[in-house]
Design an enzyme around this catalytic site. Structure first.
Site, PDB file in Angstrom:
ATOM      1  N   VAL A 128       0.836  -1.269  -0.370  1.00 23.00           N
ATOM      2  CA  VAL A 128      -0.018   0.026  -0.094  1.00 23.00           C
ATOM      3  C   VAL A 128       0.587   1.319   0.146  1.00 23.00           C
ATOM      4  O   VAL A 128       2.186   1.015   0.555  1.00 23.00           O
ATOM      5  CB  VAL A 128      -1.302  -0.028   1.287  1.00 23.00           C
ATOM      6  CG1 VAL A 128      -2.087  -0.887   0.895  1.00 23.00           C
ATOM      7  CG2 VAL A 128      -0.191  -0.310   3.079  1.00 23.00           C
ATOM      8  N   SER A 129      -0.195   2.392  -0.575  1.00 26.91           N
ATOM      9  CA  SER A 129       1.211   3.474  -0.429  1.00 26.91           C
ATOM     10  C   SER A 129       1.417   4.416   0.827  1.00 26.91           C
ATOM     11  O   SER A 129       2.548   4.966   0.961  1.00 26.91           O
ATOM     12  CB  SER A 129       0.280   4.703  -1.480  1.00 26.91           C
ATOM     13  OG  SER A 129       0.355   3.658  -2.636  1.00 26.91           O
ATOM     14  N   THR A 130       1.173   4.733   1.818  1.00 31.72           N
ATOM     15  CA  THR A 130       0.845   5.224   2.775  1.00 31.72           C
ATOM     16  C   THR A 130       0.657   4.477   4.491  1.00 31.72           C
ATOM     17  O   THR A 130      -0.169   3.372   4.058  1.00 31.72           O
ATOM     18  CB  THR A 130      -0.194   6.559   2.774  1.00 31.72           C
ATOM     19  OG1 THR A 130      -1.214   5.720   2.821  1.00 31.72           O
ATOM     20  CG2 THR A 130      -0.188   7.216   1.661  1.00 31.72           C
ATOM     21  N   GLN A 160      -3.447   3.224   5.106  1.00 39.54           N
ATOM     22  CA  GLN A 160      -3.995   1.949   4.131  1.00 39.54           C
ATOM     23  C   GLN A 160      -3.248   0.763   5.180  1.00 39.54           C
ATOM     24  O   GLN A 160      -2.494   0.460   5.843  1.00 39.54           O
ATOM     25  CB  GLN A 160      -3.161   2.044   2.972  1.00 39.54           C
ATOM     26  CG  GLN A 160      -3.833   4.147   2.292  1.00 39.54           C
ATOM     27  CD  GLN A 160      -3.691   3.576   0.922  1.00 39.54           C
ATOM     28  OE1 GLN A 160      -1.879   3.503   0.547  1.00 39.54           O
ATOM     29  NE2 GLN A 160      -4.691   3.743  -0.326  1.00 39.54           N
ATOM     30  N   SER A 208       5.250   4.356  -0.609  1.00 39.42           N
ATOM     31  CA  SER A 208       5.462   4.717  -2.792  1.00 39.42           C
ATOM     32  C   SER A 208       5.610   3.717  -3.891  1.00 39.42           C
ATOM     33  O   SER A 208       7.191   3.915  -3.258  1.00 39.42           O
ATOM     34  CB  SER A 208       5.565   6.359  -2.583  1.00 39.42           C
ATOM     35  OG  SER A 208       5.011   6.468  -3.694  1.00 39.42           O
TER      36      SER A 208
END
Length: 203
Positions: free
Chosen positions: A8-10, A13, A36
């Site tokens: 996941v990017s962050t 999440q 990221s």
């Protein structure tokens, strides 16, 4: 061995859903990270280091794996060279099947098209910069390749058809790098105009 990769990017999440799907698929080891796509991904690098011929790498979706279409294809080629199979659950891609290999080849074709398109737009940006009298000499802090992208980013930024997101994707740069490049190009333009004024005064 069936290896799973979730991302996941962050940090806000949640990875649980992806991990659950990978477990249901039968992954024996699952690597995951909250980072990221534009940054270095140590867990993915770890998978590439330990994978062996006959292993299978599984992801929930293709966009969990590659930073861009070209990066994804490069990773897939690396897997193929290592004799490691690949599965994307949502995208229904499985390189152990003829249909899965066909789908991958289509992605590879799109990546080549994207590469040529970026190259054409970069050249167009440089040409537009030259026509406007911009100076493309070597500046401090940017190598030749970065200079070219900086001029291309500046030229594309003047076209309302392209958003910042479009430009960063086309040139494969981060948003921060985009702003740095555009600022640098603006400074070069100011410097060029100053030199022209000084030359006129000297004459």
């Amino acid at each position: 061995m069936i290896l799973g990769y979730a991302r996941v990017s962050t940090k806000e999440q949640n990875l649980d859903f992806q991990i659950e799907k990978l477990e249901q698929f039968g992954c024996e080891r699952i690597f995951h990270e909250k980072i990221s796509a534009t940054k270095e991904r140590p867990e993915l690098e770890k998978i590439i280091t330990i994978m062996r011929p006959g292993d299978k790498l599984v992801v929930w979706k293709l966009d969990r794996l590659g930073r861009s279409l070209r990066h994804l294809v490069a990773l897939m080629n690396q897997l193929e060279e290592s004799k490691v199979d690949f599965v994307s659950i949502v995208d229904n891609i499985d390189t152990t099947t003829a249909q899965g290999r066909l789908t991958f080849n289509l992605f590879a074709s799109f990546a080549e098209f994207e590469r040529e398109l970026i190259s054409e737009r970069t050249k167009a940006g440089l040409e537009a910069a030259r026509r406007k009298g911009h100076f493309a000499g070597r500046p401090r802090g940017l190598n030749k390749k970065s200079q070219q992208k900086a001029w291309a980013a500046h030229a594309l930024a003047e076209n309302p058809q392209f958003s910042v997101k479009d430009i960063t994707k086309q040139l494969e740069i981060s948003r921060a790098t985009y702003y740095r490049y555009v600022y640098w190009a603006d400074e070069q333009i100011k410097l060029g105009k100053k030199k022209v004024r000084q030359a006129k005064k000297a004459a």
